[in-house]
Structures are given as structure tokens and as C-alpha cells.
Design a protein around this motif. Structure first.
Motif: not given
Length: 65
Positions: A7, A11, A31, A35
Motif C-alpha cells: 500500500y 501511494q 487499494y 493489491y
């Protein structure tokens, strides 16, 4: 693969592409989808560095918007 690390890398990649410092407007589902995509690609491309995979997945995500 540690989810928190991925994560954070996602970002950082968004900041690189969008040059934003105010945060990344992604939902928790976004997210999670990113992932899962990253994990899937990594399983299929074991020799590819994680950073390269994340860059590719984030680029594809941004190109699709």
C-alpha cells in the motif's frame, strides 16, 4: 507479501505519476483491487522486481480512468 508495504509503495507511485502531495483519492476497494492485481502479477512473474510491477499496475489503473 506484506500488504502495508505494498500500500505504501502504491501511494508513493501515485505521487510520482500525479505529482500530488495532498493525498491519493482512492477508496479501500481501489487499494484492495490494486493489491490483488499486484499479487497476481508477482505470482506469474516471480523474477520481476516488485517495484516494477507496482509501477505497471498503477500506470494501467491511471490509464483506465
Amino acid at each position: 507479501m506484506e500488504k502495508k508495504l505494498v500500500y505504501k509503495m502504491v501511494q508513493n507511485c501515485f505521487k510520482q505519476y500525479k505529482h500530488e502531495h495532498d493525498g491519493i483519492p482512492l477508496s479501500e476497494k481501489d487499494y484492495e483491487d490494486l493489491y490483488e492485481r499486484i499479487v497476481l502479477v508477482k505470482e506469474n512473474e516471480k523474477d520481476t522486481p516488485l517495484n516494477d510491477i507496482i509501477n505497471d499496475v498503477v500506470y494501467e489503473f491511471l490509464a483506465g480512468q
